[in-house]
Design an enzyme around this catalytic site. Sequence first.
Site, PDB file in Angstrom:
ATOM      1  CD  GLN A 154      -2.989  -1.223   2.247  1.00 25.89           C
ATOM      2  OE1 GLN A 154      -2.557  -1.794   3.275  1.00 25.89           O
ATOM      3  NE2 GLN A 154      -3.965  -0.569   2.214  1.00 25.89           N
ATOM      4  CG  HIS A 174       0.984  -4.305 -13.639  1.00 28.87           C
ATOM      5  ND1 HIS A 174       2.412  -4.770 -13.146  1.00 28.87           N
ATOM      6  CD2 HIS A 174       1.238  -3.072 -13.060  1.00 28.87           C
ATOM      7  CE1 HIS A 174       3.111  -3.931 -12.328  1.00 28.87           C
ATOM      8  NE2 HIS A 174       2.147  -2.794 -12.245  1.00 28.87           N
ATOM      9  CG  ASP A 220       3.319  -0.049 -11.040  1.00 32.39           C
ATOM     10  OD1 ASP A 220       2.854  -1.049 -10.388  1.00 32.39           O
ATOM     11  OD2 ASP A 220       3.259   0.002 -12.100  1.00 32.39           O
ATOM     12  NE  ARG A 252      -0.315  -4.628  11.823  1.00 32.96           N
ATOM     13  CZ  ARG A 252      -1.307  -4.575  11.120  1.00 32.96           C
ATOM     14  NH1 ARG A 252      -2.214  -3.764  11.141  1.00 32.96           N
ATOM     15  NH2 ARG A 252      -1.426  -5.682  10.484  1.00 32.96           N
ATOM     16  CG  HIS A 301      -0.915  -5.996   5.328  1.00 33.59           C
ATOM     17  ND1 HIS A 301      -1.148  -5.422   6.496  1.00 33.59           N
ATOM     18  CD2 HIS A 301      -2.072  -5.557   4.797  1.00 33.59           C
ATOM     19  CE1 HIS A 301      -2.240  -4.640   6.459  1.00 33.59           C
ATOM     20  NE2 HIS A 301      -2.553  -4.884   5.340  1.00 33.59           N
ATOM     21  CG  ASN A 339      -3.509  -7.157   8.077  1.00 34.08           C
ATOM     22  OD1 ASN A 339      -3.684  -6.598   9.219  1.00 34.08           O
ATOM     23  ND2 ASN A 339      -4.203  -6.867   7.035  1.00 34.08           N
ATOM     24  CD  GLU A 340      -8.152  -6.431   8.171  1.00 35.76           C
ATOM     25  OE1 GLU A 340      -8.631  -6.650   7.278  1.00 35.76           O
ATOM     26  OE2 GLU A 340      -8.133  -5.482   8.928  1.00 35.76           O
ATOM     27  CG  ASN A 395      -6.423  -5.609  12.041  1.00 40.28           C
ATOM     28  OD1 ASN A 395      -5.528  -5.169  13.001  1.00 40.28           O
ATOM     29  ND2 ASN A 395      -6.155  -5.356  10.902  1.00 40.28           N
ATOM     30  CE1 TYR A 429      -9.569  -1.588   9.870  1.00 40.16           C
ATOM     31  CE2 TYR A 429     -10.076   0.836   9.556  1.00 40.16           C
ATOM     32  CZ  TYR A 429      -9.192  -0.226   9.502  1.00 40.16           C
ATOM     33  OH  TYR A 429      -7.680  -0.156   9.247  1.00 40.16           O
ATOM     34  CD  GLU A 460      -5.245  -2.469   9.765  1.00 38.20           C
ATOM     35  OE1 GLU A 460      -6.339  -2.283   9.114  1.00 38.20           O
ATOM     36  OE2 GLU A 460      -4.448  -3.456   9.032  1.00 38.20           O
TER      37      GLU A 460
END
Length: 497
Positions: free
Chosen positions: A40, A60, A73, A98, A143, A187-188, A329, A331, A399
């Site tokens: 990310q 891509h 990219d 993190r 991740h 992660n998740e 995590n 939200y 998170e």
Amino acid sequence: MEKIFQKFLFIFIFTKFISAYEITPFPQDFLFGVATASYQIEGAWNINGKGENIWDYYSHYSPSMIKDGSTGDVACDSYNKFKDDVQIIKDLGVHIYRFSLSWSRILPTGFANEINHDGIRYYNDLINELIANDIIPVVTIFHWDLPLPLMAIGGWTNPLMTKYYMEYANITFHYFGDRVQHWLTMNEPMSFCTDTFENAQQPFNVPQIKGIGIYLCAHTVLRTHALVYKMYKNEYQEKQKGKIGIAIDSRWYEPKTNKTEDIEAATRALEFDCGMYFNPIVYGDFPEIMKTRIENLSRSENFSISRLPEFTKDDKELLQGSYDFIGLNHYSTWLVSDGSSKTNWRTPSYARDVGGIMEADPKWPNSTMSWLYDVPWGFYKLLTHIRDRYKNPIIVITENGFAQLEIQDKKRIHYLKGYLKSLSKATQDGCNVKGYITWSVMDNFEWFEGFTQRFGLYYVNFTDPSRPRIPRSSAKWFKKFVHTHLKNNNKFLVVQV
Ligand code: NOJ
């Protein structure tokens, strides 16, 4: 006399009011941090020996699946700007950063026969820079940016992944474990198993069979996690003195009404989300409700065995207690009503297995993300559920955050205030939470949403080649929040929000 009494009464009520609504205490050793993930933010997708991962390939070759057709990219160009990032993190005054390691930057093909030494150099430089600036590195080993060749063999539905991941994790402990003392294996998993194998969102030739791939993935991921936990304990922990866990994602599920069917549906939804990962690592197996329901539905669908794989006796022993701490995590929240008789769920699927209809209350403040609402009480309920159901484990919130584009991001501040208050209350009510890490320090590539969704305390201008990071109002607010916290070192630290 009466006047003095009235004055005292007024001050007493006023102080109570302030402490109930304005003050957020946290335990003395509580830590705050910010998070990101390799694909990310890093960019440099094909630089200095890095191999191709599924997100390189995906962005891509199937750009239409990403909302703005963008790629990672360059992203935030953190591969080149990591020192600037450490400075903005330092300026926020937080204790923790993190971040995640890019598997294909370290092992270009995913396999351990070839190590890319520039990848090792890059993460060594980042870790050293953090330590030089008194910031604790919390490292996620995986991740979501899986090396492409590993997806070609079926990704996490293939049990061989356990071996390949163990070799990769071993290399990360070997090279970085002398300085990294907080590890997250994955992660998740709930999210990546769902997106890859249930929701058919990806163009890979993998078993996207609803109601099957998601559980094969969970099964392999959980066994892998447990084996890596054991490897770290046996081979590294004594020497390196670190702690290892996994970052599990879960929502809170609130029954829409107090009808028994809706209450049961909300319980099922929680067991099929939080329970799918918490239960195995705490108690050694999938939750009973999952096992029974999937078994029964599988039989009715003419399968000879349950679509949910079983753990062996050895697996169960390995899994049980396979954490030093658990990353959470969280939200948002859903309202749940019973959907077990929904007609379009005739074919097997995870949604059918859960049998719940999810929706948001129109009164909840929304973010720009369709699934993300500002519901702080849901966070409190989830934390106390984990305390009561899973032996009150050591938790770090790995998170929590909100999507909003504007620089004057009042809605994000509102969300953070509310969620931090809930967290404070949960810690006072005995939840064993040791830290809070917000997502994210800066805007970044938000997977299928590309750059259309912004989670950063810092705004990033992705059309400017230098990718400037500009503090939002929330960055200033969070900085003040953390600073106030640091200034106080009483038994309970008092933080104004
Ligand atoms: C979960 C993921 O771990 C992270 O990569 C993502 O950007 C945030 N949530 C926001 O959706």
